[in-house]
Design a protein around this motif. Structure first.
Motif, PDB file in Angstrom:
ATOM      1  N   ALA A 147      10.984 -21.074 102.565  1.00 17.42           N
ATOM      2  CA  ALA A 147      10.870 -19.797 101.866  1.00 17.42           C
ATOM      3  C   ALA A 147       9.408 -19.373 101.808  1.00 17.42           C
ATOM      4  CB  ALA A 147      11.436 -19.939 100.450  1.00 17.42           C
ATOM      5  N   HIS A 148       9.185 -18.088 101.754  1.00 15.58           N
ATOM      6  CA  HIS A 148       7.832 -17.535 101.643  1.00 15.58           C
ATOM      7  C   HIS A 148       7.774 -16.665 100.388  1.00 15.58           C
ATOM      8  CE1 HIS A 148       6.582 -18.920 105.591  1.00 15.58           C
ATOM      9  NE2 HIS A 148       7.760 -18.531 106.031  1.00 15.58           N
ATOM     10  N   GLY A 149       6.947 -17.051  99.437  1.00 16.22           N
ATOM     11  CA  GLY A 149       6.853 -16.335  98.178  1.00 16.22           C
ATOM     12  C   GLY A 149       5.993 -15.088  98.233  1.00 16.22           C
ATOM     13  N   SER A 150       5.265 -14.907  99.305  1.00 15.78           N
ATOM     14  CA  SER A 150       4.425 -13.715  99.473  1.00 15.78           C
ATOM     15  C   SER A 150       4.761 -13.076 100.814  1.00 15.78           C
ATOM     16  CB  SER A 150       2.943 -14.093  99.453  1.00 15.78           C
ATOM     17  OG  SER A 150       2.593 -14.628  98.193  1.00 15.78           O
ATOM     18  N   PRO A 151       4.624 -11.763 100.914  1.00 15.81           N
ATOM     19  CA  PRO A 151       4.923 -11.086 102.174  1.00 15.81           C
ATOM     20  C   PRO A 151       4.133 -11.667 103.336  1.00 15.81           C
ATOM     21  CG  PRO A 151       4.696  -9.480 100.429  1.00 15.81           C
ATOM     22  CD  PRO A 151       4.269 -10.799  99.856  1.00 15.81           C
ATOM     23  N   ARG A 152       4.822 -11.837 104.438  1.00 21.65           N
ATOM     24  CA  ARG A 152       4.216 -12.388 105.648  1.00 21.65           C
ATOM     25  C   ARG A 152       4.677 -11.535 106.833  1.00 21.65           C
ATOM     26  NH1 ARG A 152       5.366 -18.509 107.811  1.00 21.65           N
ATOM     27  NH2 ARG A 152       4.270 -18.287 109.776  1.00 21.65           N
ATOM     28  N   GLU A 153       3.729 -11.163 107.687  1.00 23.46           N
ATOM     29  CA  GLU A 153       4.063 -10.320 108.826  1.00 23.46           C
ATOM     30  C   GLU A 153       4.961 -11.067 109.814  1.00 23.46           C
ATOM     31  OE1 GLU A 153       1.978  -7.560 112.281  1.00 23.46           O
ATOM     32  OE2 GLU A 153       0.704  -8.611 110.823  1.00 23.46           O
ATOM     33  N   VAL A 154       5.950 -10.360 110.356  1.00 27.49           N
ATOM     34  CA  VAL A 154       6.834 -10.923 111.378  1.00 27.49           C
ATOM     35  C   VAL A 154       6.116 -10.747 112.711  1.00 27.49           C
ATOM     36  CG1 VAL A 154       9.093 -10.802 112.489  1.00 27.49           C
ATOM     37  CG2 VAL A 154       8.876 -10.360 110.029  1.00 27.49           C
ATOM     38  N   GLY A 207      17.801  -8.457 100.553  1.00 29.95           N
ATOM     39  CA  GLY A 207      18.990  -9.258 100.833  1.00 29.95           C
ATOM     40  C   GLY A 207      19.354 -10.080  99.612  1.00 29.95           C
ATOM     41  N   ALA A 208      20.177 -11.085  99.809  1.00 35.01           N
ATOM     42  CA  ALA A 208      20.619 -11.912  98.692  1.00 35.01           C
ATOM     43  C   ALA A 208      19.443 -12.493  97.917  1.00 35.01           C
ATOM     44  CB  ALA A 208      21.521 -13.031  99.197  1.00 35.01           C
ATOM     45  N   ALA A 209      18.453 -13.047  98.611  1.00 34.70           N
ATOM     46  CA  ALA A 209      17.276 -13.629  97.952  1.00 34.70           C
ATOM     47  C   ALA A 209      16.038 -13.460  98.833  1.00 34.70           C
ATOM     48  CB  ALA A 209      17.514 -15.097  97.630  1.00 34.70           C
ATOM     49  N   HIS A 210      15.985 -12.372  99.581  1.00 37.06           N
ATOM     50  CA  HIS A 210      14.816 -12.085 100.418  1.00 37.06           C
ATOM     51  C   HIS A 210      14.578 -10.584 100.459  1.00 37.06           C
ATOM     52  CE1 HIS A 210      18.140 -11.611 103.276  1.00 37.06           C
ATOM     53  NE2 HIS A 210      17.326 -10.872 104.017  1.00 37.06           N
ATOM     54  N   SER A 211      13.378 -10.213 100.888  1.00 37.18           N
ATOM     55  CA  SER A 211      12.981  -8.809 100.919  1.00 37.18           C
ATOM     56  C   SER A 211      12.240  -8.502 102.210  1.00 37.18           C
ATOM     57  CB  SER A 211      12.061  -8.491  99.732  1.00 37.18           C
ATOM     58  OG  SER A 211      12.686  -8.809  98.512  1.00 37.18           O
ATOM     59  N   ALA A 212      12.201  -7.211 102.567  1.00 37.65           N
ATOM     60  CA  ALA A 212      11.492  -6.784 103.773  1.00 37.65           C
ATOM     61  C   ALA A 212      10.908  -5.397 103.553  1.00 37.65           C
ATOM     62  CB  ALA A 212      12.446  -6.774 104.973  1.00 37.65           C
ATOM     63  N   ALA A 213       9.812  -5.115 104.250  1.00 37.53           N
ATOM     64  CA  ALA A 213       9.186  -3.791 104.166  1.00 37.53           C
ATOM     65  C   ALA A 213       8.475  -3.469 105.476  1.00 37.53           C
ATOM     66  CB  ALA A 213       8.180  -3.753 103.017  1.00 37.53           C
ATOM     67  N   LEU A 214       8.556  -2.205 105.868  1.00 34.24           N
ATOM     68  CA  LEU A 214       7.726  -1.697 106.955  1.00 34.24           C
ATOM     69  C   LEU A 214       6.508  -1.083 106.304  1.00 34.24           C
ATOM     70  CD1 LEU A 214      10.259  -0.001 109.401  1.00 34.24           C
ATOM     71  CD2 LEU A 214       9.158  -2.240 109.593  1.00 34.24           C
ATOM     72  N   CYS A 233       5.951  -5.108 110.143  1.00 34.59           N
ATOM     73  CA  CYS A 233       7.117  -5.561 109.380  1.00 34.59           C
ATOM     74  C   CYS A 233       6.746  -6.828 108.623  1.00 34.59           C
ATOM     75  CB  CYS A 233       8.285  -5.832 110.325  1.00 34.59           C
ATOM     76  SG  CYS A 233       9.752  -6.451 109.471  1.00 34.59           S
ATOM     77  N   TYR A 234       6.994  -6.822 107.316  1.00 38.24           N
ATOM     78  CA  TYR A 234       6.733  -7.981 106.464  1.00 38.24           C
ATOM     79  C   TYR A 234       8.037  -8.433 105.822  1.00 38.24           C
ATOM     80  CZ  TYR A 234       1.722  -7.065 106.755  1.00 38.24           C
ATOM     81  OH  TYR A 234       0.445  -6.898 107.203  1.00 38.24           O
ATOM     82  N   THR A 235       8.195  -9.737 105.683  1.00 36.61           N
ATOM     83  CA  THR A 235       9.363 -10.309 105.008  1.00 36.61           C
ATOM     84  C   THR A 235       8.903 -11.416 104.067  1.00 36.61           C
ATOM     85  OG1 THR A 235       9.733 -11.885 106.815  1.00 36.61           O
ATOM     86  CG2 THR A 235      10.936  -9.802 106.938  1.00 36.61           C
ATOM     87  N   HIS A 237      14.614 -18.304 103.212  1.00 34.14           N
ATOM     88  CA  HIS A 237      14.563 -18.295 104.673  1.00 34.14           C
ATOM     89  C   HIS A 237      15.443 -19.379 105.282  1.00 34.14           C
ATOM     90  CE1 HIS A 237      12.995 -17.329 108.550  1.00 34.14           C
ATOM     91  NE2 HIS A 237      12.254 -18.410 108.680  1.00 34.14           N
ATOM     92  N   GLY A 238      16.423 -19.881 104.548  1.00 34.59           N
ATOM     93  CA  GLY A 238      17.246 -20.989 105.008  1.00 34.59           C
ATOM     94  C   GLY A 238      18.060 -20.698 106.253  1.00 34.59           C
ATOM     95  N   ALA A 239      18.383 -19.442 106.512  1.00 33.65           N
ATOM     96  CA  ALA A 239      19.185 -19.084 107.685  1.00 33.65           C
ATOM     97  C   ALA A 239      18.365 -18.318 108.720  1.00 33.65           C
ATOM     98  CB  ALA A 239      20.394 -18.261 107.249  1.00 33.65           C
ATOM     99  N   GLY A 240      17.048 -18.317 108.570  1.00 33.44           N
ATOM    100  CA  GLY A 240      16.192 -17.622 109.528  1.00 33.44           C
ATOM    101  C   GLY A 240      16.075 -16.131 109.307  1.00 33.44           C
ATOM    102  N   GLN A 241      16.509 -15.638 108.152  1.00 30.92           N
ATOM    103  CA  GLN A 241      16.550 -14.206 107.900  1.00 30.92           C
ATOM    104  C   GLN A 241      15.174 -13.545 107.816  1.00 30.92           C
ATOM    105  OE1 GLN A 241      17.557 -16.685 105.883  1.00 30.92           O
ATOM    106  NE2 GLN A 241      17.862 -16.017 103.784  1.00 30.92           N
ATOM    107  N   LEU A 242      14.108 -14.318 107.633  1.00 30.66           N
ATOM    108  CA  LEU A 242      12.771 -13.716 107.549  1.00 30.66           C
ATOM    109  C   LEU A 242      12.143 -13.480 108.914  1.00 30.66           C
ATOM    110  CD1 LEU A 242      11.184 -15.654 104.541  1.00 30.66           C
ATOM    111  CD2 LEU A 242      12.471 -13.503 104.535  1.00 30.66           C
ATOM    112  N   GLY A 243      12.661 -14.136 109.935  1.00 33.05           N
ATOM    113  CA  GLY A 243      12.119 -13.947 111.273  1.00 33.05           C
ATOM    114  C   GLY A 243      10.852 -14.726 111.557  1.00 33.05           C
ATOM    115  N   HIS A 244      10.590 -15.774 110.779  1.00 31.23           N
ATOM    116  CA  HIS A 244       9.420 -16.633 110.983  1.00 31.23           C
ATOM    117  C   HIS A 244       9.867 -17.955 111.604  1.00 31.23           C
ATOM    118  CE1 HIS A 244       7.259 -13.720 108.648  1.00 31.23           C
ATOM    119  NE2 HIS A 244       8.010 -13.934 107.588  1.00 31.23           N
TER     120      HIS A 244
END
Length: 156
Positions: A146-153, A106-113, A128-130, A134-141
């Motif tokens: 913000a999370h600088g390392s992948p974190r499981e949803v 996304g604009a400043a976030h990433s996701a991976a299965l 699913c990791y994001t 995360h200012g608009a809740g786009q990571l699902g946490h």
């Protein structure tokens, strides 16, 4: 498959940035990045998927290795918040030994299965990791930071 990049601003190209902002002729810098060029640092790898964000990119190899490069203002490269931007593709360390299947940027976030088959005798789990902004809740946490390392949803 080869990876070619171009940008009128020379950002997030995945190749060494030999041009600097101190150059006398900024128009030369723009023309240099605008021409498509091969990302040579990844030549031995075979990319099967590419995701482009607002100022960063993700690439997935045929064997499920994930690479990221570009801006890292919110940790969207997955190597930790506060780390430098990357002008060349770098492996996302959290997924060493795991296989990524689908990626998104996304604009400043990433996701991976990710297929997690580390437990012998148990069918692989798809997780699913994001990471990143995360200012608009786009990571699902649950938290808004913000999370600088992948974190499981957890909700998925």
């Amino acid at each position: 498959m080869s990876l070619w990049t171009w940008s009128p601003t020379n950002s997030s190209l995945g190749r060494p940035l030999h041009l600097t902002e101190e150059r006398a002729d900024p128009k030369t810098d723009e023309r240099e990045g605008a021409a498509p060029r091969l990302v040579k640092s990844m030549a031995p790898n075979s990319f099967v998927r590419l995701a482009c964000g607002g100022g960063h990119a993700l690439a997935l190899t045929g064997d499920g290795r994930l690479y990221a490069w570009g801006w890292n203002s919110y940790g969207q490269l997955g190597g930790g918040a506060g780390r430098d931007d990357a002008s060349r593709p770098q492996a996302v360390p959290a997924f060493t030994g795991l296989r990524c299947g689908c990626i998104a940027a996304g604009a400043a976030h990433s996701a991976a299965l990710v297929w997690d088959d580390r437990v012998a005798g148990v069918p692989p789990a798809v997780r699913c990791y994001t990471w990143g902004a995360h200012g608009a809740g786009q990571l699902g946490h649950p938290s808004a930071e913000a999370h600088g390392s992948p974190r499981e949803v957890d909700a998925l």
